[in-house]
Design an enzyme around this catalytic site. Structure first.
Site, PDB file in Angstrom:
ATOM      1  CB  CYS A  61      -0.895   0.001   1.240  1.00 48.88           C
ATOM      2  SG  CYS A  61      -1.850   1.517   1.489  1.00 48.88           S
ATOM      3  CB  CYS A  86      -2.474   3.995  -5.680  1.00 50.16           C
ATOM      4  SG  CYS A  86      -3.810   3.183  -4.757  1.00 50.16           S
TER       5      CYS A  86
END
Length: 281
Positions: free
Chosen positions: A69, A195
């Site tokens: 992440c 991302c």
């Protein structure tokens, strides 16, 4: 067993590449879907949630955890590594996706910083969550290693929510086209999908960007980096049988529906405490 942590389903893109590169490794994935997305949360919340997720994985037997992440890696990784890990899980390791991506963007090893190498030059687009952009982590580390490289940050608010919510192709394309339309792309040679959710809709980014703009594949970059790390640290890479467990803090049925729509219809998330092995071998 290697742990992979993400705020939701985005890290599955990293997990897929890791399993392809390391087919004999056992993996445990934990998606914090109940608290996703992290992009609009405070730094304190991100550190706390990431710490809880890493703890769950390490308590389950993972000595090495990958923060799949970008927001968690940008905001929480250094704090956990320096101020928490050794006192709670001595000998264990946490790695993030930011380091290998900075190396790929700049062409400069992580250990090499300012005044040691000029690195790449030109203009590269960074597409990420608002929190990852606001952290300045990518811009700071790229500037140290490649001061002639202009990194153009662009936050993509709402995209992670749309992906996790199962938005269809048209709404996703509309969002992405809107982000790209606000940018000056003159001289831009590459784009970083900063991302791990974004590779799930990479085809939409590909359609929105000029054909001559290269898209950095974060899953492939991270998989190569982990393979190299395990060669240098074999204690964390003992071969297993290629098993996979998928855990979520959210509603497994809802998570399965969204995740399967993007990646693999055999993915099977469960709540922590269950022992089912996903049938995705």
């Amino acid at each position: 067993m290697i742990g992979v942590f993400d705020s939701g389903s985005g890290g599955l893109t990293i997990l897929k590449a890791l399993r392809e590169a390391l087919p004999n490794q056992d993996f445990l994935y934990y998606g914090d879907h109940a608290n996703a997305p992290y992009g609009h949360r405070s730094n304190e919340q991100i550190v706390s949630l990431t710490k809880a997720g890493v703890s769950a994985l390490m308590d389950a037997g993972c000595e090495l955890v990958i923060l799949a992440c970008n927001t968690a890696a940008a905001v929480a990784l250094r704090t956990l590594q320096q101020n928490w890990l050794e006192s709670h899980y001595p000998g264990n390791r946490i790695l993030g996706v930011l380091v290998p991506m900075v190396e790929a963007i700049t062409g400069v090893p992580w250990q090499q910083e300012r005044h040691t190498h000029l690195g790449q030059q030109g203009r590269i687009l960074l597409l990420a969550t608002q929190k990852t952009i606001a952290s300045g982590a990518y811009s700071e580390e790229v500037a140290k290693r490649a001061p002639r490289l202009e990194l153009i940050p662009k936050a993509c608010p709402g995209l992670v929510d749309a992906i996790e919510g199962g938005a269809g192709p048209n709404p996703l394309s509309g969002l992405i086209n809107g982000y790209i339309s606000e940018l000056d792309l003159n001289g831009v040679s590459a784009a970083v999908l900063g991302c791990t959710h974004f590779p799930l809709v990479e085809d939409r980014f590909r359609d929105a960007l000029p054909d001559d703009v290269t898209i950095f594949s974060q899953p492939d970059v991270v998989a190569r980096s982990l393979s190299d790390y395990l060669k240098r640290h074999p204690a964390f890479g003992a071969p297993g049988s290629g098993t996979l467990h998928l855990l979520t803090s959210g509603d497994p049925e809802a998570v399965n529906m969204v995740s399967r729509s993007f990646l693999d219809d055999r993915l099977n998330f469960e709540k922590p405490g269950h022992s089912h092995v996903s049938g995705s071998d």
